[in-house]
Each structure stands twice: as C-alpha cells, then as structure tokens.
Design a protein around this motif. Structure first.
Motif, PDB file in Angstrom:
ATOM      1  N   TYR A 169       2.349  -2.657   1.945  1.00  0.00           N
ATOM      2  CA  TYR A 169       3.113  -3.107   3.108  1.00  0.00           C
ATOM      3  C   TYR A 169       4.611  -3.121   2.808  1.00  0.00           C
ATOM      4  CZ  TYR A 169      -1.533  -4.792   4.469  1.00  0.00           C
ATOM      5  OH  TYR A 169      -2.872  -4.880   4.763  1.00  0.00           O
ATOM      6  N   GLU A 191      -0.848 -11.110   5.010  1.00  0.00           N
ATOM      7  CA  GLU A 191      -1.665  -9.992   5.493  1.00  0.00           C
ATOM      8  C   GLU A 191      -2.683  -9.571   4.432  1.00  0.00           C
ATOM      9  OE1 GLU A 191      -2.353  -7.436   8.863  1.00  0.00           O
ATOM     10  OE2 GLU A 191      -1.027  -9.148   8.581  1.00  0.00           O
ATOM     11  N   THR A 203      -3.516 -11.624  11.550  1.00  0.00           N
ATOM     12  CA  THR A 203      -2.512 -10.625  11.202  1.00  0.00           C
ATOM     13  C   THR A 203      -1.125 -11.053  11.657  1.00  0.00           C
ATOM     14  OG1 THR A 203      -1.860  -8.303  11.442  1.00  0.00           O
ATOM     15  CG2 THR A 203      -2.907  -9.336  13.337  1.00  0.00           C
ATOM     16  N   ARG A 250      -5.516  -1.253   4.821  1.00  0.00           N
ATOM     17  CA  ARG A 250      -5.691  -2.589   5.404  1.00  0.00           C
ATOM     18  C   ARG A 250      -7.157  -2.864   5.742  1.00  0.00           C
ATOM     19  NH1 ARG A 250      -5.031  -3.998  10.971  1.00  0.00           N
ATOM     20  NH2 ARG A 250      -4.360  -6.162  11.323  1.00  0.00           N
ATOM     21  N   SER A 276      -0.880 -12.949  17.600  1.00  0.00           N
ATOM     22  CA  SER A 276      -0.922 -12.696  16.163  1.00  0.00           C
ATOM     23  C   SER A 276      -0.584 -13.987  15.438  1.00  0.00           C
ATOM     24  CB  SER A 276       0.069 -11.592  15.763  1.00  0.00           C
ATOM     25  OG  SER A 276       1.404 -12.057  15.905  1.00  0.00           O
TER      26      SER A 276
END
Length: 513
Positions: free
Chosen positions: A94, A111, A122, A138, A453
């Motif tokens: 990431y 994450e 997330t 992921r 999120s």
C-alpha cells in the motif's frame, strides 16, 4: 555449515514468524505478476515488497530453530507474533504503490491487519481506483488469514510437529481441536486441500454467474475466508445480480460452518455428534435471522428487495463475512430493531473450526446449556446434571473455559466501545465498531455502515480497532499469551546468561550455631 548451525538460537515465535513472512512474500510476488499482466501499475511496489518480506522471513527462519519443548502457551504466542509480523509486512504494497501515503502509515497498518484478520473493514474510499495487483494482494491477505498461515507452516515444516495441534487449534478457534488423521501435518495439508477446493468451486460458480475472471478469483478468496473484502467500493451491489448473490450466500454459509464437518461429509466418515448439534444451531440462527429481518423490514422494503436483503445479510453477517449489498445503517432503509438483529449476529459468528469470527455457536450452546442447568439446579440442589450437546457430554473444564472466554470477549468489546466513544465517535458508531472489530465482521452501524468505510471512525480510535481485530481473529487467550511468552523467554534468557557466567546456583547448608 556447522558454524551456521551453532549460531542458531532457539525461538519458536521468531522461527514461525519467518516461515509466515516467506509465504506472504510469495503472495506478494504472485500479485506482482498479476499487476504485470493487468498493466495497471503496482508491479514494482509489489515486487520490492516481496523481496524485502521474503528476505527478512528467510533470515529469521535460518537464524532460529523451533523449540522441541513447545507447550500450548508458547505455541499460541507464536501464532500471535506471526500475525503481527505479517500485518506489518502487509503495509508495504500500500505504501510503496502510493495507494496510501506515507503520512498515513497507520491507515496502511489498519488495512493490513483488517485483511489478515479477515475483518473486512477498509480505509480505502475509492477501491475501484486501486491497481488490480494491489487489490489481488489485498484479497490474498484474507485468503492467507482465513485458514491460516500457521496451518500451512505445520503442513510443510516437520520441525513444528511438537505443539502443532495447538497451532492448528488456534487457526480453527474454538473450545476443542479436531484432527482428521493421527498425523498433525497430514491434518493441516488436508485442511488446505479442502480450503483450496472450496476456493476453486466458488471462483468457477462466480464465473458462471457472469463476473470477470479477476472478480471471480478475488471474491472467491474473500468468500471462503469469510473476510468480506471486495474489489469495488459498492461491494456486491456493484454486480446487481441475483445469481452472484446466491453463489455468495451458499459460499458464505458453507465456509462459516466447520471444515471438520465438511471433511467428514466428503470422506463419509463419522464426526462428533457435538459438531452436528452445532451445525443445526448455526443453520437455525441464520434462518431465524433471515425470517426476523424479513418481518421487521416488511414496512420499509418491497417484498422482492426484502427477501433479497434478508437472505444476503443473514448469511453475510451470520458467517461474519461482512459483504455489503445496501445500506442497512439508516432508518429510512432498515428499522432499528432489524439492525439489532444484525448486531447479535456480529457477536455470535460462525461455527468452531471455520474461518468465521465471533464467540462461535458452540460457545453459545455451552453458555445456554450452563444457564439452563443452573436454573434446574436451583430447584434440585442435589441433582447430577451433566451438560450434553447431542450425544456428547461437555467436560466441566471445557465449559469453564468457554464461559471464561465469553466473559473476556464481552468485556473487551465493552471496553473497546467505551474507548471508541471517548475518542470522538458517537455512541452507536463507536460501540458497534468495537463489536464489529472484535467479531471480525467489517461493517458496523451508524456512520460506519456497509456503504461507508472505516474513515467514518475517528483516526485516534482506529488503533483500538486494530487491537480488537487481533483479539477477535486470534482469540482472547492466545493473544494474551503472546505477551506472557515474551516475558517468559526474556526471563529464561537472562537466567541462562547468569548461569553461564556465574555457574549454577548451589544450595549450601548453614552451620548450626
């Protein structure tokens, strides 16, 4: 080579963490290949991450040996430390790819932990804009975390034969562990064979339902792991397909059930009757939740939408997968009483021996049987009342361990909710977020529903969720033992250094005066 062997030191947590990192490095390399084929970017970041992770893991593995005296506390602590190691390594794709900026390294760790613990929360606001290679990695983090990197390690490392059952027990959490064969490594290999077969079956079914190959594979990873990561911001609503939803419902319910039962059904061998009793409860809870949601939302949704959402969310949250379809978090769509049904599913989770989180259905059974027994005992004080699940009698130590676990679990959820609220979240969002995190569900209530999120949570409160996710995936006792084992190893090393310099202590008799 002999000199190298002499320089090795004994540390089961470091040795197992090294093995886990090597497997994650392989997963990063595979994701780099996907990025190259896709051409959407991220290949260099994934390749660099793979080299660093595999290199560090190899060094840790080659410089240490696993103890041949590994007991349960050390075995469980080894799993916990390995999970922490791979979660830290999982931040690199990431950060290196720029999907998450270096100034938000805590979000990258969030994450990564959410992936390896199969939580599904997330912090990515625009998932569709993330390179496919990174999205593949992921999803792969959840697939690795579902059955467990440690089960994979046990299947290939003879050095882990001592304490191996304890390692597997922590990957298939529950009050008791079940093995398919007398050999622990063979049991681990069969678990992964079954896990891989389910992954292939779900991927093929999703392809037949009309998804792309990339979406089929990535969603198969996160379905069998009951993780809930999707490659689209809209989650499963992106497909707008009843066929896709039916495939996922079957997959989520199947993988929320015990893999031990699946193995015994496939091989036509006998399983413990207790397992079938738990299966009946598990299916009844999901079916009952679907009916309750259907009734409670009857005035809010049309019949077709109500049937569709009730069945999907009963399966998604009853197995702790956490896929989203529509927004249940706002009263204009769902009633508050229906949201409470979902909150109960957050807590309970799936079956023991599955990839699901929560307290597990078996523990719910034990607590219910224990409560009923104590009510009867209050009237008949001399009665001998063994607890039975099916044709199996539950031992008192197993019942005590289950009750202790439930109390600690609920205590951690309560403490987490208080902290989440104190750190700036509103009451509904904070407490449901804590319950969702320790249950490894993903979406919560309030501002953190399935169409939102984890950015809905205050940034200062997300570390609380990270800790709760680790406790939820690795279970309460092993995570606590992680720190106990570290203290014990440090104390033992200090004692060994003292005895090496001073010699062993000898008891001397004082002269009598």
């Amino acid at each position: 080579m002999s000199g190298l062997g002499q320089r090795r030191f004994e540390s089961t947590p470091v040795h197992i963490s090294g093995v886990a990192l090597m497997f994650v490095g392989i997963g990063m390399a595979l994701s780099a290949v996907v990025a190259l084929i896709d051409g959407g970017g991220g290949a260099l970041a994934l390749g660099t991450s793979a080299a660093i992770t595999a290199g560090v893991g190899s060094a840790m593995n080659r410089s240490t040996t696993a103890s041949d005296r590994a007991d349960s506390p050390l075995a469980f602590a080894s799993v916990a430390w390995a999970w922490l190691a791979v979660s830290i390594a999982g931040t690199m794709p990431y950060l290196f790819s720029g999907v998450i900026g270096w100034g938000e390294a805590d979000n990258a760790l969030f994450e990564s932990i959410s992936g390896f613990t199969c939580t599904g929360a997330t912090i990515l606001a625009d998932i569709d804009g993330v390179p496919h290679g990174v999205l593949f990695f992921r999803s792969l983090t959840q697939w690795f975390g579902g059955m467990g990197l440690i089960v994979l390690a046990v299947s290939v490392l003879p050095a882990l034969k001592v304490g191996g059952l304890e390692l597997i027990a922590n990957e298939a959490p529950g009050p008791t562990a079940d093995r398919f064969t007398p050999r622990i490594a063979a049991t681990a290999r069969r678990l992964w064979m079954l896990y891989g077969a389910f992954t292939l079956a779900v991927a093929l079914a999703l392809l037949a339902a009309g998804t792309s190959l990339f979406d089929a594979v990535t969603h198969a990873f996160t379905t069998v792991a009951t993780g809930g990561f999707s490659t689209h911001s809209a989650s499963i609503a992106f497909f707008d397909s009843v066929a896709v939803e039916l495939v996922l419902i079957v997959g989520m319910i199947t993988c929320g059930a015990s893999f031990s039962i699946h193995w015994h059904v496939i091989t036509r061998t006998k399983s413990q009757r207790r397992s079938y009793s738990e299966l009946r409860w598990y299916l009844a809870l999901i079916g009952g939740a679907a009916i309750a949601l259907l009734v409670l939302n009857s005035g809010k949704l049309s019949l077709g939408d109500n049937l569709r959402e009730a069945a999907f969310y009963a399966a998604s949250l009853g197995s702790n997968t956490g896929y989203g379809l529509t927004d249940y978090a706002h009263e204009q769509f769902w009633t508050p009483s229906a949201q409470l049904v979902l909150l109960a599913l957050f807590v309970i989770g799936g079956m023991t021996g599955s990839t699901a989180g929560g307290i597990k259905v078996l523990r719910l059974q034990i607590v219910a049987r224990y409560a009923i027994r104590e009510v009867i005992r209050a009237r008949h004080r001399r009665a001998v009342l063994p607890m039975r699940l099916g044709d199996t009698t539950v031992a008192e130590d197993v019942a005590a361990r289950a009750l202790g676990f439930v109390l600690l679990y609920l205590g951690l959820a309560l403490a987490g909710g208080v902290l989440m609220t104190a750190l700036g979240n509103d009451l509904e969002t904070g407490f449901s977020g804590a319950v969702s995190a320790i249950g490894t569900v993903g979406p919560a209530l309030g501002e953190a529903g399935p169409t939102s999120s984890a950015l809905a949570f205050e940034r200062a409160s997300r570390p609380v969720m990270m800790v709760l996710m680790l406790f939820g995936r690795l279970e309460v006792f092993p995570t606590m033992l992680m720190f106990v084992a570290a203290v014990r190893v440090g104390t033992r090393s200090r004692y060994q250094r003292l005895t090496a310099t001073r010699g062993p202590r000898r008891l001397t008799r004082r002269p009598v005066r």
